[in-house]
Each structure stands twice: as structure tokens, then as C-alpha cells.
Motif scaffolding. Sequence first.
Motif, short mmCIF file in Angstrom:
data_model
loop_
_atom_site.label_atom_id
_atom_site.label_comp_id
_atom_site.label_asym_id
_atom_site.label_seq_id
_atom_site.Cartn_x
_atom_site.Cartn_y
_atom_site.Cartn_z
N ILE A 1 40.81 42.36 38.03
CA ILE A 1 39.62 41.51 37.94
C ILE A 1 39.86 40.42 36.90
O ILE A 1 40.16 40.72 35.73
N LEU A 2 39.76 39.18 37.31
CA LEU A 2 39.99 38.05 36.40
C LEU A 2 38.66 37.52 35.86
O LEU A 2 37.64 37.56 36.55
N PHE A 3 38.70 37.00 34.63
CA PHE A 3 37.50 36.49 33.96
C PHE A 3 37.70 35.05 33.54
O PHE A 3 38.82 34.59 33.30
N ASP A 4 36.59 34.34 33.42
CA ASP A 4 36.63 32.99 32.87
C ASP A 4 36.91 33.06 31.38
O ASP A 4 36.74 34.10 30.73
N GLU B 1 33.59 36.60 42.94
CA GLU B 1 34.84 37.15 43.49
C GLU B 1 35.13 38.52 42.88
O GLU B 1 35.56 39.45 43.58
N ALA B 2 34.90 38.66 41.58
CA ALA B 2 35.14 39.95 40.93
C ALA B 2 34.23 41.03 41.51
O ALA B 2 34.65 42.17 41.73
N ARG B 3 32.97 40.68 41.77
CA ARG B 3 32.04 41.64 42.35
C ARG B 3 32.49 42.07 43.75
O ARG B 3 32.41 43.26 44.10
N ARG B 4 33.00 41.13 44.53
CA ARG B 4 33.49 41.48 45.87
C ARG B 4 34.69 42.42 45.77
O ARG B 4 34.81 43.38 46.54
N GLN B 5 35.59 42.14 44.83
CA GLN B 5 36.75 43.00 44.65
C GLN B 5 36.33 44.42 44.26
O GLN B 5 36.87 45.40 44.78
N TYR C 1 29.24 47.94 36.52
CA TYR C 1 29.10 47.53 37.92
C TYR C 1 29.60 48.62 38.86
O TYR C 1 28.98 48.89 39.90
N LEU C 2 30.71 49.28 38.51
CA LEU C 2 31.20 50.39 39.34
C LEU C 2 30.18 51.52 39.40
O LEU C 2 29.97 52.13 40.45
N ALA C 3 29.53 51.78 38.26
CA ALA C 3 28.50 52.83 38.25
C ALA C 3 27.35 52.47 39.18
O ALA C 3 26.81 53.33 39.89
N SER C 4 26.98 51.19 39.21
CA SER C 4 25.87 50.75 40.07
C SER C 4 26.23 50.81 41.55
O SER C 4 25.35 50.79 42.41
N PHE D 1 36.90 48.02 46.09
CA PHE D 1 37.54 49.10 45.33
C PHE D 1 36.68 50.36 45.37
O PHE D 1 37.17 51.47 45.60
N ALA D 2 35.37 50.22 45.16
CA ALA D 2 34.47 51.37 45.13
C ALA D 2 34.45 52.09 46.47
O ALA D 2 34.43 53.33 46.53
N LYS D 3 34.46 51.34 47.58
CA LYS D 3 34.48 51.97 48.91
C LYS D 3 35.75 52.79 49.09
O LYS D 3 35.72 53.89 49.65
N GLN D 4 36.89 52.24 48.61
CA GLN D 4 38.15 52.98 48.73
C GLN D 4 38.12 54.26 47.90
O GLN D 4 38.57 55.31 48.33
#
Length: 381
Positions: free
Chosen positions: A276-279, A288-292, A337-340, A296-299
Amino acid sequence: MFRCGIIGLSLFSSLSCLAQISVDTSYTAESLVRQVFVGGKTVLRTISYRGSYQSIGLLETEYPGFPLEKGIILSTGKAKNTIGPNSSPNRSTAFYKEGDEHLDKLSGRTTYDATVLEFTFLPEHNTIAFDYIFASDEYPEYVGKGFNDVFAFILTDISTQKEQNLAIVPNTQLPVHIDNINARRNAEWFIDNTDRRTAPWHDILEYDGMTKLLTAQARVVPGRYYRIKLAIADVDDAMLDSSVMLKEKSFRSFDQPLQAEADLKDSTSAIPHSIILFDWDSSELTEEARRQLQTFAKQVLTYSPRAIRVIGHTDALGTSNYNEKLARKRVQAVVNYLASLGLRGKVSLYRQSKGEDEPVASNTEESGRSQNRRVEVWVEN
């Protein structure tokens, strides 16, 4: 009869001269890696070299049947001393330069005149490989005597810092050196270059012995940064040269199918991961990070791992103390975010903040700094 002998000898000498190996030490490490060694679309980051400028170069030959027509040569001595014919049993060059800690550990002794080429890369597929030849003037006198020039191809997973040496004898875990490949041990991989009547490369190579073309190979995680360290050095003294020759465009990344369902969890190629890249100076997740992370969470939910490790990094701008705190904030943003996304209570989340300590690209330019502002998320079996 005498005249014919002179003519025949002249013709043989001319043909030998036309078929010599050439070594050019004027190339930079950057150009050798990018233009000569790496094939395909492998993404390269930092490239560095340590050693004498005389010990690395571009090797070329047109000699019929020689398995390496072009490539990089790394030597403990002068790379140009590789050029034959094999006229000396003890070719040596002493630069009196420092050794290498990895090679010290591997050999159990003190190393000298280390030649070290390193680069960071991002593989597209689950396997990397490259082809090489090891040659040495320590053959055959010092086989079994403990005076082994040492070399290694150290692959490091930057996320886990796990290291492995890829320079091993085929179908074993033995490191490649003169004691493990010679006329008596693993002889199927050895070429004796001492006798002009029987040695196929006596007229073009100086070394007394060499391996056949070998392949270094490893499983990797696509999209995860790795560092490869290609290193060779003298052991105990600076005497008797050895070299590693790396075949042109042989560094490659490709997909290799798993052999059985049981391999699925053991193979790093099957393990969910994300970078995950950050500004700059930010710990906010981009779209884009949220989509990644959603992918990842689904996998992860289908993989059922033991834990997830979340590691934060920054570029080198700012103080180290500030960057360590910023990396920690980035980690927390990813964890929240992963927890959510449904992972709360289903898998343990381990946090780690590295700050600016483990860059995967140069911090001198924005293109490199943008790669260093990252959080690595990977599954722990």
C-alpha cells in the motif's frame, strides 16, 4: 613436412586468436544490470556495486559451443585475467580490499577482495531464475584443503528479511565451491580445464576448473520487493583468482505451477499480500489503497491464515523519529480498515514500524521516495 607443420600451426593459432573471450571493464554496474543481465519486464530499483573497477565487466565470446556467449563477469581479481589460454596454474591478483560479512559467515573464515553487485527488484511472477558459471584457479590443487574462494547469491525478501543462498549444487543444499563440485564430487557439473588435449575451453579460459552452466532459482511473491546480492571473494588470503559469469538476459521471472494441493499453503506464491503506497507526509488511505485492501481481505477470508503482519515504512525526508511515528500511523490506518472489512476477531494482526530504515528504492529522487512510502501487508502461515 616442416613447412606444412609451420602452416598448420599458424592456421591453428589464427583460429584460436579469432575465438578468444573479451572482457570490457568500462561499463557501469547500472548498465550491466539493466542492459545485460535482466530480461523481460522486471522492475528494478536500487543498483549498487562494491569492489575494484577491474573486477567487474562485460564478457563476450564467439567460441563455438561455449555455453555463455555474453554476460557479466565478477572476479576476485582482474576480470580480464579470465582471458585464456590457460597458461598459469596460479593466476592471482591482490587488491587488498575488504571482504564481505555474508561471505565471512558462509565460509567461516575471513574474506578479502570482495566483488559485490546488488539490486532491488519487483518480480511479476512466482519464480525467479538466472544462469551462471563458476570458475577458479584453486582447482585442482586446493580441493579438500579448506582454501575455498567463496561466492553466494543472497536473495532477501525485504518484507520478512528472510535470506537464502541461491548458489547451490543442483538437487542439494550444498553451496557451490571447489570442494562440492570437482572431479570426484558432483562431477557431472565439473569441467577440468588443465589438459589442453581434453579440456574444451583450455584455449579461451585461464582457469584450471569450472562448473557447467548452472541455474539459480527461487520461489518469490509477485509484487513484493526483493534484493539480490551477487558476491564473490578470496578466503584467508588474496591469492588465486575465481570468477562468476552471469549469462546475458538470464535473470527472469516466470510462473511455475504448484505440484500438489498441499503445496498451496507452503508456497509463498499462493500467499495473499499487498503493498500500500501513501502520499508524502500522509497516513490517509487513497482510493487505490482501499481497493487493494478490499481485494486482500477477500483473499484472506478464503485462505484462513494464522496471522497478518502489517509493516510500515517512509521515505528519508524528515527526522528518523518523526518517520518512525508516521510509519506507525500508516500501519494503524491499514489495520483499522482491514478490521472494518470483516477481519476483526478472525485473524491476528501484528504491527511493525520500520520508519525510513528499509528503503526499496533511492531516496534521492521522488520516483524512489514514492515507492518507499509504503505499508507491506502479508500473511503469516
